[in-house]
Design a protein around this motif. Structure first.
Motif, PDB file in Angstrom:
ATOM      1  N   GLY A 555     -13.836   2.240  -3.020  1.00  0.00           N
ATOM      2  CA  GLY A 555     -14.599   1.226  -2.913  1.00  0.00           C
ATOM      3  C   GLY A 555     -14.004   0.037  -3.282  1.00  0.00           C
ATOM      4  N   GLU A 556     -12.630  -0.132  -3.096  1.00  0.00           N
ATOM      5  CA  GLU A 556     -11.820  -1.123  -3.472  1.00  0.00           C
ATOM      6  C   GLU A 556     -10.917  -1.127  -2.392  1.00  0.00           C
ATOM      7  OE1 GLU A 556      -9.366  -2.952  -7.301  1.00  0.00           O
ATOM      8  OE2 GLU A 556     -10.287  -0.784  -7.387  1.00  0.00           O
ATOM      9  N   THR A 557     -10.585  -2.539  -1.848  1.00  0.00           N
ATOM     10  CA  THR A 557      -9.487  -2.762  -1.040  1.00  0.00           C
ATOM     11  C   THR A 557      -8.562  -3.724  -1.846  1.00  0.00           C
ATOM     12  OG1 THR A 557     -10.949  -2.718   0.650  1.00  0.00           O
ATOM     13  CG2 THR A 557      -8.828  -3.772   1.093  1.00  0.00           C
ATOM     14  N   PHE A 558      -7.150  -3.147  -2.019  1.00  0.00           N
ATOM     15  CA  PHE A 558      -6.129  -4.346  -2.532  1.00  0.00           C
ATOM     16  C   PHE A 558      -5.018  -4.469  -1.406  1.00  0.00           C
ATOM     17  CE2 PHE A 558      -4.089  -0.923  -5.335  1.00  0.00           C
ATOM     18  CZ  PHE A 558      -3.005  -0.953  -4.753  1.00  0.00           C
ATOM     19  N   VAL A 559      -4.442  -5.639  -1.511  1.00  0.00           N
ATOM     20  CA  VAL A 559      -3.175  -5.967  -0.694  1.00  0.00           C
ATOM     21  C   VAL A 559      -1.858  -6.041  -1.502  1.00  0.00           C
ATOM     22  CG1 VAL A 559      -4.695  -7.389   0.822  1.00  0.00           C
ATOM     23  CG2 VAL A 559      -3.466  -8.507  -1.037  1.00  0.00           C
ATOM     24  N   ILE A 560      -0.812  -5.695  -0.875  1.00  0.00           N
ATOM     25  CA  ILE A 560       0.477  -5.743  -1.778  1.00  0.00           C
ATOM     26  C   ILE A 560       1.363  -6.454  -0.730  1.00  0.00           C
ATOM     27  CG2 ILE A 560       0.842  -3.429  -0.590  1.00  0.00           C
ATOM     28  CD1 ILE A 560       2.176  -2.793  -3.440  1.00  0.00           C
ATOM     29  N   SER A 561       2.492  -7.068  -1.597  1.00  0.00           N
ATOM     30  CA  SER A 561       3.607  -7.744  -0.995  1.00  0.00           C
ATOM     31  C   SER A 561       4.651  -7.518  -1.639  1.00  0.00           C
ATOM     32  CB  SER A 561       3.153  -9.038  -0.780  1.00  0.00           C
ATOM     33  OG  SER A 561       4.287 -10.020  -0.613  1.00  0.00           O
ATOM     34  N   ILE A 562       5.820  -7.103  -1.138  1.00  0.00           N
ATOM     35  CA  ILE A 562       6.765  -6.615  -2.002  1.00  0.00           C
ATOM     36  C   ILE A 562       8.122  -7.398  -1.280  1.00  0.00           C
ATOM     37  CG2 ILE A 562       8.396  -4.885  -2.740  1.00  0.00           C
ATOM     38  CD1 ILE A 562       5.993  -3.150  -3.158  1.00  0.00           C
ATOM     39  N   ILE A 563       8.915  -8.012  -2.064  1.00  0.00           N
ATOM     40  CA  ILE A 563      10.247  -8.367  -1.506  1.00  0.00           C
ATOM     41  C   ILE A 563      11.358  -7.973  -2.353  1.00  0.00           C
ATOM     42  CG2 ILE A 563      10.340 -10.719  -2.421  1.00  0.00           C
ATOM     43  CD1 ILE A 563      11.949 -11.582   0.144  1.00  0.00           C
ATOM     44  N   ILE A 564      12.477  -7.241  -1.935  1.00  0.00           N
ATOM     45  CA  ILE A 564      13.662  -6.805  -2.688  1.00  0.00           C
ATOM     46  C   ILE A 564      14.830  -7.680  -2.198  1.00  0.00           C
ATOM     47  CG2 ILE A 564      15.119  -4.956  -3.557  1.00  0.00           C
ATOM     48  CD1 ILE A 564      12.224  -4.915  -4.844  1.00  0.00           C
ATOM     49  N   GLU A 565      15.312  -8.480  -2.759  1.00  0.00           N
ATOM     50  CA  GLU A 565      16.499  -9.345  -2.457  1.00  0.00           C
ATOM     51  C   GLU A 565      17.787  -8.283  -2.236  1.00  0.00           C
ATOM     52  OE1 GLU A 565      17.448 -12.552  -4.862  1.00  0.00           O
ATOM     53  OE2 GLU A 565      15.364 -13.468  -4.793  1.00  0.00           O
ATOM     54  N   ASN A 566      18.265  -8.604  -0.989  1.00  0.00           N
ATOM     55  CA  ASN A 566      19.548  -7.676  -0.607  1.00  0.00           C
ATOM     56  C   ASN A 566      19.240  -6.381  -0.739  1.00  0.00           C
ATOM     57  OD1 ASN A 566      20.702 -10.270  -2.535  1.00  0.00           O
ATOM     58  ND2 ASN A 566      21.395 -10.270  -0.401  1.00  0.00           N
ATOM     59  N   GLY A 567      18.003  -5.985  -0.489  1.00  0.00           N
ATOM     60  CA  GLY A 567      17.494  -4.494  -0.581  1.00  0.00           C
ATOM     61  C   GLY A 567      17.666  -3.726   0.486  1.00  0.00           C
TER      62      GLY A 567
END
Length: 597
Positions: A555-567
């Motif tokens: 019953g829940e919606t979450f968003v995710i944003s990830i950055i890894i520098e030089n990854g």
């Protein structure tokens, strides 16, 4: 004898005029005395009472404890503890050099530092000046033992921050820290709100919500003798109790924040997780970070210099201030613009050979041997560059920029933090100004279509963007503090068919074996996960790895944003971190957040 007695009984004669004058003089003197009495005791009562009180009463202000900061499950992230401070009233020192030397010895501090503080915090003849903070009880006992030799010296309690959950969670950039108020800042505040030596919020929530967290100072009245030595507390004057600041309850989830921080360890990067339906931020992690305890009671100069000189910039909140090219995650914007304008449909396809000739330049695909025949769905799932080079040729730069701005790029999200970067979206006016009207060509648009070139975003903006995608057009303002009212929802006018297509394609990115973020365990679970990877070329080293997506479950919606520098690539670095966080939160497979918290 009778005559002598008669002479002795004769009354002394006083002329009437002289008697009246004398009487008038006496009356006048009494009148003057009464007048002076009235003047001193009644008319100027308040003024002279203050002067008299100054000789016997010492007003000591007590800073208010700051409000606590708690996560959404009421776990305390920032609280207060007291330290002792020593202050001096300069004009009550009998011999400044001798007594400052004594205090330097008792406090085990450098006398020159104490003298500098005395000068720095001097506010007036009878006002206390802070000379030493964070004094231990042992040192304070030495001062008390020599109280008779140290008139004008007294101690106070000073509340400072401490972090009871710091071993599990830092959230350094979110909570922020306090700093001693500067003279310029002091002059800009209302009189009485602050004094020299006070702390105020300098970063993060501590700064943004300073007006709620700081509380109201109290006043304590202490009796002193003629030499300025404290002899007790006044019983005829009640202290004014300080009023603690208001506590903040965050939307942050301490368990998930802790998990994100541990997964980011050893990297330079950021994670933002947000409730798609409200904009409440569950996680905002930025690495490297720093222990907030280093800032809780002042920082020595050497430590501050070490932080400032660190090339990894641990004080920098990459989640809201870091600017990065978004890479292939931006292909979603290009696809939405094309579908909305009817420039292509989902069946329109091209032949990817691994590169594309445009003018006198060659634009490459990440798969050097090419993807073969590619339609829009496959171009998103497998992140084909050549498809988007050819697709964006069907629109102009202003059309592309308009859709990017529609989703919040190039502008502040309005998150409740004191500092945030706008980002950059290049349109025709920007390109003309930067390169001159004839200095840029349509090849720039090919770069923009895959998230390279003159486009810079923050991880928070990417979270807001994918949140709009998750909610099929509902745009929420990201926020860290729970509110009783919800901000008005902004609706982005996109056709339902476009949303359905984007959802279908981003679902396949995670759940289809050919998807760049495929995860077998998530694909087999009840949680529906959508996403898009990105690999942003970086002229200064290895590419930055991106993942943006959203998860629906319980019953829940979450968003995710990830950055890894030089990854490296988004699929190999950022997407696996996202998968671990999603599995932890929704207890998918072997991951179980509850067991770990």
């Amino acid at each position: 004898m009778l005559i002598e007695k008669a002479v002795l009984r004769t009354e002394i004669y006083v002329p009437v005029r002289r008697r009246d004058v004398s009487f008038a003089v006496i009356l006048l003197l009494f009148a003057l005395l009464l007048g002076r009495f009235y003047y001193l005791q009644i008319y100027r009562h308040d003024q002279y009472k203050l002067v008299a009180d100054a000789n016997r009463v010492r007003m000591v202000t007590n800073p208010a404890p700051r409000g606590h900061i708690l996560d959404r499950n009421d776990k305390i992230l920032a609280a207060n503890q007291s330290i002792y401070a020593v202050s001096v009233i300069k004009d009550e020192l009998i011999d400044e050099d001798v007594q400052m030397s004594m205090m330097a010895r008792y406090l085990d501090r450098d006398q020159e530092d104490l003298q500098q503080n005395l000068k720095k915090y001097h506010q007036g003849r009878f006002l206390p000046a802070l000379i030493a903070r964070n004094v231990t009880l042992d040192k304070l006992s030495l001062i008390e033992e020599h109280r008779n030799e140290l008139p004008g010296v007294f101690s106070t309690k000073f509340p400072v921050r401490f972090y009871p959950s710091m071993t599990d969670i830092r959230a350094s950039h979110v909570l922020g820290y306090l700093r001693e108020i500067t003279t310029e800042e002091l002059n800009a505040t209302e009189e009485g709100d602050y004094a020299l030596g006070d702390y105020s919020g300098f970063q993060g929530l501590e700064k943004y919500y300073e007006y709620l967290l700081r509380g109201v100072k109290g006043v304590e009245f202490r009796q002193v003798d003629a030499l300025g030595r404290e002899v007790g507390t006044l019983i005829d004057r009640k202290p004014i109790l300080s009023k603690p600041g208001e506590s903040l309850r965050l939307t942050l989830d301490a368990g998930l924040q802790s998990k994100a921080e541990s997964l980011l360890d050893g990297n330079r990067g950021a994670v933002v997780i947000m409730n798609a339906e409200t904009g409440g931020i569950l996680v905002m992690a930025s690495k490297p970070d720093f222990p907030l305890s280093d800032f809780s009671a002042g920082m020595n100069l050497d430590k501050w210099r070490s932080y400032s000189a660190d090339v990894d910039r641990p004080l920098f909140n990459r989640a809201v201030l870091g600017l990065y090219p978004p890479g292939s995650s931006m292909k979603l914007i290009t696809a939405i613009a094309a579908l909305e304008r009817g420039l292509v449909d989902e069946k329109w396809s091209i032949q990817c050979t691994g590169s594309y000739e445009f003018g006198d330049r060659t634009f490459g695909c990440w798969r050097q041997n090419g993807h073969g025949r590619v339609n829009l769905s496959r171009a998103i799932v497998e992140s084909c560059n050549v498809y988007f080079y050819q697709l964006v040729e069907r629109m102009n730069i202003d059309t592309w920029a308009a859709y990017a701005k529609l989703f919040g790029f190039g502008m502040l999200t309005g998150v409740d933090l004191p500092d945030e970067s706008n980002g950059l979206v290049a349109d025709r006016a920007y390109m003309n100004k930067k390169y001159g009207r004839w200095g840029w060509a349509k090849g720039s648009l090919l770069h923009l279509s895959i998230g390279q070139g003159d486009i810079l975003v923050t991880p928070l903006q990417m979270a807001q963007f994918i949140g709009i995608v998750a909610m099929k057009g509902e745009k929420h303002r990201p926020r860290l503090v729970e509110k009783s009212t919800i901000d008005e929802t902004v609706r982005i006018p996109i056709k339902s068919a476009t949303w359905r297509a984007i959802h279908r394609m981003t679902f396949d990115v995670v759940n289809k074996s050919s998807g760049t973020a495929f995860d077998k365990e998530l694909a087999a679970s009840d949680v529906r996960v959508y996403g898009k990877t990105g690999t942003a070329e970086n002229p200064h080293g290895d590419p930055h790895a991106w993942f943006v997506g959203f998860a629906e479950g319980e019953g829940e919606t979450f968003v995710i944003s990830i950055i890894i520098e030089n990854g490296g690539t988004g699929g190999s670095t950022a997407a696996p971190i996202a998968a671990k966080l999603i599995k932890s939160y929704f207890r998918v497979g072997s991951a179980n957040l509850a067991a770990q918290s």
